[in-house]
Design a protein around this motif. Sequence first.
Motif, mmCIF file in Angstrom:
data_model
loop_
_atom_site.group_PDB
_atom_site.id
_atom_site.type_symbol
_atom_site.label_atom_id
_atom_site.label_comp_id
_atom_site.label_asym_id
_atom_site.label_seq_id
_atom_site.Cartn_x
_atom_site.Cartn_y
_atom_site.Cartn_z
ATOM 1 N N GLU A 1 -2.668 -20.919 -29.940
ATOM 2 C CA GLU A 1 -4.027 -21.453 -29.717
ATOM 3 C C GLU A 1 -3.807 -21.714 -28.096
ATOM 4 O OE1 GLU A 1 -8.499 -24.021 -30.591
ATOM 5 O OE2 GLU A 1 -6.529 -23.763 -31.928
ATOM 6 N N VAL A 2 -4.426 -20.506 -27.515
ATOM 7 C CA VAL A 2 -4.633 -21.066 -25.885
ATOM 8 C C VAL A 2 -6.283 -20.977 -25.969
ATOM 9 C CG1 VAL A 2 -4.491 -19.402 -23.431
ATOM 10 C CG2 VAL A 2 -3.197 -19.435 -25.833
ATOM 11 N N ASN A 3 -6.249 -22.081 -24.395
ATOM 12 C CA ASN A 3 -7.945 -22.403 -24.503
ATOM 13 C C ASN A 3 -7.949 -23.109 -22.806
ATOM 14 O OD1 ASN A 3 -9.789 -22.492 -26.446
ATOM 15 N ND2 ASN A 3 -8.149 -23.234 -27.573
ATOM 16 N N GLU A 4 -8.879 -22.736 -21.928
ATOM 17 C CA GLU A 4 -9.442 -23.311 -20.331
ATOM 18 C C GLU A 4 -9.118 -24.181 -20.915
ATOM 19 O OE1 GLU A 4 -12.454 -21.417 -18.845
ATOM 20 O OE2 GLU A 4 -11.117 -19.020 -18.967
ATOM 21 N N ALA A 5 -8.388 -25.552 -19.997
ATOM 22 C CA ALA A 5 -8.916 -26.590 -19.473
ATOM 23 C C ALA A 5 -8.907 -27.607 -18.041
ATOM 24 C CB ALA A 5 -7.401 -27.472 -20.054
ATOM 25 N N HIS A 6 -9.254 -28.270 -17.788
ATOM 26 C CA HIS A 6 -9.737 -28.693 -16.286
ATOM 27 C C HIS A 6 -7.858 -28.872 -15.573
ATOM 28 C CE1 HIS A 6 -13.802 -29.224 -16.867
ATOM 29 N NE2 HIS A 6 -13.365 -30.100 -17.542
ATOM 30 N N TYR A 7 -7.867 -27.896 -14.313
ATOM 31 C CA TYR A 7 -6.565 -27.837 -13.974
ATOM 32 C C TYR A 7 -4.926 -27.505 -14.579
ATOM 33 C CZ TYR A 7 -9.729 -31.297 -11.718
ATOM 34 O OH TYR A 7 -10.697 -31.697 -11.237
ATOM 35 N N SER A 8 -6.065 -26.547 -15.894
ATOM 36 C CA SER A 8 -4.835 -25.988 -16.641
ATOM 37 C C SER A 8 -5.026 -25.530 -17.856
ATOM 38 C CB SER A 8 -3.645 -27.364 -17.500
ATOM 39 O OG SER A 8 -4.589 -28.418 -17.775
ATOM 40 N N THR A 9 -3.888 -24.950 -18.866
ATOM 41 C CA THR A 9 -4.191 -24.146 -19.554
ATOM 42 C C THR A 9 -3.530 -24.770 -20.731
ATOM 43 O OG1 THR A 9 -4.136 -21.720 -18.757
ATOM 44 C CG2 THR A 9 -4.314 -22.073 -20.778
ATOM 45 N N ARG A 10 -4.739 -24.980 -22.596
ATOM 46 C CA ARG A 10 -3.834 -25.616 -23.082
ATOM 47 C C ARG A 10 -3.522 -24.591 -23.493
ATOM 48 N NH1 ARG A 10 -5.773 -31.166 -26.238
ATOM 49 N NH2 ARG A 10 -5.039 -30.483 -28.169
ATOM 50 N N LEU A 11 -2.738 -24.887 -25.001
ATOM 51 C CA LEU A 11 -1.487 -24.335 -25.615
ATOM 52 C C LEU A 11 -1.760 -25.022 -27.069
ATOM 53 C CD1 LEU A 11 1.326 -23.290 -23.488
ATOM 54 C CD2 LEU A 11 -1.220 -21.774 -24.118
ATOM 55 N N ASP A 12 -1.444 -24.490 -28.301
ATOM 56 C CA ASP A 12 -1.988 -25.564 -29.829
ATOM 57 C C ASP A 12 -1.066 -24.603 -30.362
ATOM 58 O OD1 ASP A 12 -3.370 -28.144 -29.637
ATOM 59 O OD2 ASP A 12 -4.664 -26.365 -28.908
ATOM 60 N N GLY A 13 0.020 -24.903 -31.205
ATOM 61 C CA GLY A 13 0.364 -24.016 -31.862
ATOM 62 C C GLY A 13 2.036 -24.954 -32.232
ATOM 63 N N ASP A 14 2.951 -24.190 -32.859
ATOM 64 C CA ASP A 14 4.583 -23.931 -33.413
ATOM 65 C C ASP A 14 5.362 -24.273 -31.800
ATOM 66 O OD1 ASP A 14 6.696 -23.506 -35.034
ATOM 67 O OD2 ASP A 14 7.572 -22.260 -33.305
ATOM 68 N N GLY A 15 5.435 -25.224 -31.778
ATOM 69 C CA GLY A 15 6.530 -25.719 -30.605
ATOM 70 C C GLY A 15 8.094 -24.549 -30.302
ATOM 71 N N ASN A 16 7.855 -23.378 -31.183
ATOM 72 C CA ASN A 16 8.926 -22.982 -30.799
ATOM 73 C C ASN A 16 7.503 -22.053 -29.855
ATOM 74 O OD1 ASN A 16 12.317 -23.498 -31.660
ATOM 75 N ND2 ASN A 16 11.409 -24.065 -33.157
ATOM 76 N N LYS A 17 7.034 -21.461 -30.507
ATOM 77 C CA LYS A 17 6.468 -19.808 -29.957
ATOM 78 C C LYS A 17 5.653 -20.676 -28.541
ATOM 79 C CE LYS A 17 4.874 -17.955 -34.690
ATOM 80 N NZ LYS A 17 3.700 -18.059 -35.149
ATOM 81 N N VAL A 18 5.429 -22.294 -28.822
ATOM 82 C CA VAL A 18 4.512 -22.438 -27.793
ATOM 83 C C VAL A 18 6.009 -22.420 -25.425
ATOM 84 C CG1 VAL A 18 3.890 -24.579 -25.925
ATOM 85 C CG2 VAL A 18 2.316 -23.638 -27.840
ATOM 86 N N PHE A 19 7.024 -23.040 -26.661
ATOM 87 C CA PHE A 19 7.751 -23.125 -25.588
ATOM 88 C C PHE A 19 8.652 -21.371 -25.290
ATOM 89 C CE2 PHE A 19 9.391 -27.552 -25.906
ATOM 90 C CZ PHE A 19 9.599 -27.521 -24.293
ATOM 91 N N ASN A 20 8.409 -20.577 -26.052
ATOM 92 C CA ASN A 20 8.840 -18.950 -25.585
ATOM 93 C C ASN A 20 7.513 -18.823 -24.605
ATOM 94 O OD1 ASN A 20 11.362 -19.026 -27.553
ATOM 95 N ND2 ASN A 20 9.881 -18.004 -29.141
ATOM 96 N N GLY A 21 6.311 -19.415 -25.522
ATOM 97 C CA GLY A 21 5.709 -18.308 -24.381
ATOM 98 C C GLY A 21 5.313 -19.086 -22.992
ATOM 99 N N LEU A 22 5.615 -20.285 -22.153
ATOM 100 C CA LEU A 22 6.231 -20.855 -21.369
ATOM 101 C C LEU A 22 7.176 -20.180 -20.565
ATOM 102 C CD1 LEU A 22 5.407 -24.832 -22.483
ATOM 103 C CD2 LEU A 22 4.301 -23.597 -21.119
ATOM 104 N N GLU A 23 8.098 -20.275 -21.326
ATOM 105 C CA GLU A 23 9.456 -19.531 -20.563
ATOM 106 C C GLU A 23 9.078 -18.217 -20.218
ATOM 107 O OE1 GLU A 23 14.751 -18.933 -21.774
ATOM 108 O OE2 GLU A 23 12.521 -19.670 -23.146
ATOM 109 N N GLN A 24 8.599 -17.626 -20.915
ATOM 110 C CA GLN A 24 7.595 -15.931 -20.841
ATOM 111 C C GLN A 24 7.573 -16.203 -19.442
ATOM 112 O OE1 GLN A 24 9.264 -13.044 -21.772
ATOM 113 N NE2 GLN A 24 10.682 -13.926 -22.562
ATOM 114 N N VAL A 25 5.973 -16.917 -19.509
ATOM 115 C CA VAL A 25 5.117 -16.846 -18.157
ATOM 116 C C VAL A 25 5.944 -17.173 -17.088
ATOM 117 C CG1 VAL A 25 4.166 -18.662 -18.641
ATOM 118 C CG2 VAL A 25 3.031 -17.091 -17.381
ATOM 119 N N PHE A 26 6.679 -18.106 -16.963
ATOM 120 C CA PHE A 26 7.707 -18.759 -15.635
ATOM 121 C C PHE A 26 7.804 -17.535 -15.655
ATOM 122 C CE2 PHE A 26 11.062 -21.234 -14.030
ATOM 123 C CZ PHE A 26 10.015 -22.024 -12.872
ATOM 124 N N GLU A 27 9.431 -17.537 -16.210
ATOM 125 C CA GLU A 27 10.074 -15.775 -15.942
ATOM 126 C C GLU A 27 9.500 -14.580 -14.752
ATOM 127 O OE1 GLU A 27 13.697 -13.588 -17.793
ATOM 128 O OE2 GLU A 27 12.459 -13.771 -19.406
#
Length: 200
Positions: A147-173
């Motif tokens: 689940e992706v939502n806008e937040a002040h000065y950031s983007t909020r992510l909610d969900g399974d920890g592995n999927k969240v980390f996968n997404g963070l690594e992909q957007v960084f890479e």
Amino acid sequence: MSQGCGSTNRITGSSFSIYPMTDLFVEIIKSSLNEVDTSKVWIKTDDVTTTVRGQMTHVFDVTRAMFLQAAKMGEHVVFQSTYSIGCPGDSAGDVYMAEDGVPLNGSQSKRIGQDVAAKFSLYPMGGGDYMDVIYSQIEEMKKQGVEVNEAHYSTRLDGDGNKVFNGLEQVFEQTEKQGSAHTVMTVTMSANSPSTKGGE
């Protein structure tokens, strides 16, 4: 250490802290350290943070594993990290950049089913057409059930920890690959919080 741009040695680093919100914080941190294989990264801990450096895949592998191992014990745990790659550069002499690309903790991390809430901010510096890349990676996170939502000065992510980390690594890479000479990402992640979602 040289502060110039243009290095072809793309060392990734993370300076992170884990905060177990319990009297068992020492046991949780020690247990997490014992469970995580850090042999493919340079690692140093002081009284404020732990720093890991090396190939991007291994830096994310270790930080993911540290947090999930701590969170699986059921206590409220918070993780804060600053990830960085590129200019103003890094010294390569003490970093394991020649390691292969096989993560050492991936199979253990995948077995940990842990819901998390996270906020991240991404700072691409030094060129590159990256906004479309960021948006496309956020759409990919949604497709994976995050689940992706806008937040002040950031983007909020909610969900399974592995999927969240996968997404963070992909957007960084993908931001780095798009031409950002120096990419910084800040992440705050929480698991097992007794608080209600949002805090608005």
